[in-house]
Design a protein around this motif. Structure first.
Motif, short mmCIF file in Angstrom:
data_model
loop_
_atom_site.label_atom_id
_atom_site.label_comp_id
_atom_site.label_asym_id
_atom_site.label_seq_id
_atom_site.Cartn_x
_atom_site.Cartn_y
_atom_site.Cartn_z
N MET A 110 37.76 -33.16 -54.32
CA MET A 110 37.95 -31.37 -53.51
C MET A 110 37.15 -31.24 -52.46
SD MET A 110 40.58 -28.34 -54.81
CE MET A 110 41.92 -29.13 -54.32
N THR A 111 37.11 -29.97 -51.35
CA THR A 111 36.31 -29.34 -50.30
C THR A 111 36.28 -28.59 -50.99
OG1 THR A 111 36.20 -31.06 -48.24
CG2 THR A 111 35.71 -28.72 -48.53
N ARG A 112 35.42 -27.44 -51.37
CA ARG A 112 34.91 -25.52 -51.81
C ARG A 112 34.45 -25.57 -50.56
NH1 ARG A 112 35.69 -22.74 -56.48
NH2 ARG A 112 34.18 -20.99 -56.29
N ILE A 113 35.08 -24.24 -50.32
CA ILE A 113 34.79 -23.55 -48.75
C ILE A 113 34.53 -21.73 -50.14
CG2 ILE A 113 35.75 -24.44 -46.93
CD1 ILE A 113 38.06 -22.92 -46.84
N THR A 114 33.82 -20.98 -48.54
CA THR A 114 33.11 -20.33 -49.47
C THR A 114 33.21 -18.77 -48.29
OG1 THR A 114 32.52 -21.08 -52.04
CG2 THR A 114 31.95 -18.37 -50.87
N TYR A 115 33.99 -17.70 -48.53
CA TYR A 115 33.72 -16.57 -47.30
C TYR A 115 33.11 -16.19 -48.12
CZ TYR A 115 37.90 -18.50 -45.66
OH TYR A 115 38.56 -19.65 -44.53
N ARG A 116 32.15 -14.90 -47.07
CA ARG A 116 30.63 -14.25 -47.90
C ARG A 116 30.66 -12.86 -47.13
NH1 ARG A 116 29.07 -18.62 -49.08
NH2 ARG A 116 27.89 -19.23 -50.77
N ILE A 117 31.55 -11.66 -47.20
CA ILE A 117 31.62 -10.92 -46.85
C ILE A 117 30.09 -9.92 -46.61
CG2 ILE A 117 31.85 -7.94 -46.83
CD1 ILE A 117 34.20 -10.52 -47.78
N VAL A 118 29.46 -10.02 -45.63
CA VAL A 118 28.21 -9.24 -44.95
C VAL A 118 28.36 -8.44 -43.71
CG1 VAL A 118 27.82 -11.82 -45.44
CG2 VAL A 118 28.08 -11.16 -42.98
N PRO A 119 27.52 -7.94 -44.01
CA PRO A 119 27.08 -6.34 -42.79
C PRO A 119 27.32 -7.44 -40.98
CG PRO A 119 25.38 -6.52 -44.05
CD PRO A 119 25.83 -7.38 -44.48
N HIS A 120 27.59 -7.12 -40.61
CA HIS A 120 28.01 -7.50 -38.89
C HIS A 120 28.62 -6.13 -38.03
CE1 HIS A 120 28.86 -10.54 -36.24
NE2 HIS A 120 29.93 -9.98 -36.04
N ASP A 121 27.76 -6.38 -37.21
CA ASP A 121 27.83 -5.55 -35.83
C ASP A 121 27.92 -3.64 -35.92
OD1 ASP A 121 27.23 -7.23 -34.17
OD2 ASP A 121 29.49 -7.97 -33.77
N GLY A 122 27.68 -3.14 -36.82
CA GLY A 122 27.99 -2.08 -37.56
C GLY A 122 28.61 -1.40 -38.27
N GLY A 123 29.76 -3.18 -39.09
CA GLY A 123 30.76 -2.74 -39.98
C GLY A 123 30.14 -3.95 -40.93
N TRP A 124 31.67 -4.85 -41.37
CA TRP A 124 31.55 -4.86 -41.91
C TRP A 124 32.26 -6.98 -41.76
CZ3 TRP A 124 29.20 -5.83 -46.78
CH2 TRP A 124 28.17 -4.24 -47.03
N ALA A 125 32.61 -7.95 -42.42
CA ALA A 125 32.61 -9.03 -41.60
C ALA A 125 32.67 -9.91 -42.52
CB ALA A 125 32.42 -9.56 -40.44
N TYR A 126 34.13 -11.10 -42.65
CA TYR A 126 33.50 -12.79 -43.76
C TYR A 126 33.20 -13.50 -42.94
CZ TYR A 126 38.11 -13.45 -42.17
OH TYR A 126 39.31 -14.48 -41.13
N LYS A 127 32.41 -14.30 -43.32
CA LYS A 127 31.64 -15.59 -42.76
C LYS A 127 31.61 -16.44 -43.21
CE LYS A 127 26.98 -16.73 -41.40
NZ LYS A 127 25.14 -16.62 -41.71
N LEU A 128 31.80 -17.60 -43.01
CA LEU A 128 32.07 -18.71 -42.92
C LEU A 128 31.17 -19.84 -42.34
CD1 LEU A 128 33.58 -21.18 -45.26
CD2 LEU A 128 35.09 -21.32 -43.64
N ASP A 129 29.65 -20.06 -43.12
CA ASP A 129 28.79 -21.27 -42.76
C ASP A 129 28.84 -20.14 -41.69
OD1 ASP A 129 29.76 -23.56 -44.45
OD2 ASP A 129 31.02 -23.65 -42.79
N ASP A 130 28.22 -20.42 -40.13
CA ASP A 130 27.61 -19.41 -39.52
C ASP A 130 28.44 -19.45 -38.39
OD1 ASP A 130 24.87 -20.54 -39.75
OD2 ASP A 130 24.75 -22.14 -38.89
N SER A 131 30.17 -19.16 -38.64
CA SER A 131 31.47 -18.30 -38.14
C SER A 131 31.26 -16.73 -38.73
CB SER A 131 32.13 -18.60 -38.31
OG SER A 131 32.27 -20.29 -37.31
N PHE A 132 31.78 -15.59 -37.79
CA PHE A 132 31.67 -14.68 -38.24
C PHE A 132 33.10 -13.78 -37.46
CE2 PHE A 132 26.84 -14.06 -38.05
CZ PHE A 132 27.13 -13.49 -38.85
N SER A 133 33.50 -13.70 -38.81
CA SER A 133 35.25 -12.67 -38.32
C SER A 133 35.25 -11.69 -37.35
CB SER A 133 36.08 -12.02 -39.69
OG SER A 133 35.10 -11.25 -40.50
N GLU A 134 36.58 -11.10 -37.30
CA GLU A 134 36.30 -9.53 -36.63
C GLU A 134 35.21 -8.74 -37.17
OE1 GLU A 134 40.31 -9.64 -38.07
OE2 GLU A 134 38.63 -11.42 -37.48
N THR A 135 34.82 -7.36 -36.74
CA THR A 135 34.21 -6.50 -37.19
C THR A 135 34.81 -6.16 -37.83
OG1 THR A 135 32.30 -7.02 -36.59
CG2 THR A 135 32.70 -4.78 -37.86
#
Length: 79
Positions: free
Chosen positions: A1-26
């Motif tokens: 089974m595939t496992r994916i992990t979303y990471r919470i990171v600082p982004h564009d003056g706020g916070w985002a979740y990140k999966l691999d190299d893709s960021f969510s909205e801020t």
């Protein structure tokens, strides 16, 4: 089974979740980004219909394959 992990990171003056190299909205706060990541993580685990999908691979070739709607990844959210 595939496992994916979303990471919470600082982004564009706020916070985002990140999966691999893709960021969510801020998001304005860490807690808001975490809550959104948890919601997305849960949605990833919901079964769907089995269907045919098409996508382009890294070499530019189009691939058609059957996607089993019940083959959902295991998900996690990390700070």
């Amino acid at each position: 089974m595939t496992r994916i992990t979303y990471r919470i990171v600082p982004h564009d003056g706020g916070w985002a979740y990140k999966l691999d190299d893709s960021f969510s909205e801020t998001f304005a706060t860490h807690d808001a980004a975490r809550a959104a990541a948890i919601a997305v993580s849960r949605e990833q685990q919901v079964p769907d219909r089995t269907s045919w999908i098409e996508f382009e691979d890294a070499s530019g070739q189009w691939i058609t394959e059957r996607a089993d709607g019940h083959d959902r990844p295991e998900t996690a959210v990390e700070d």
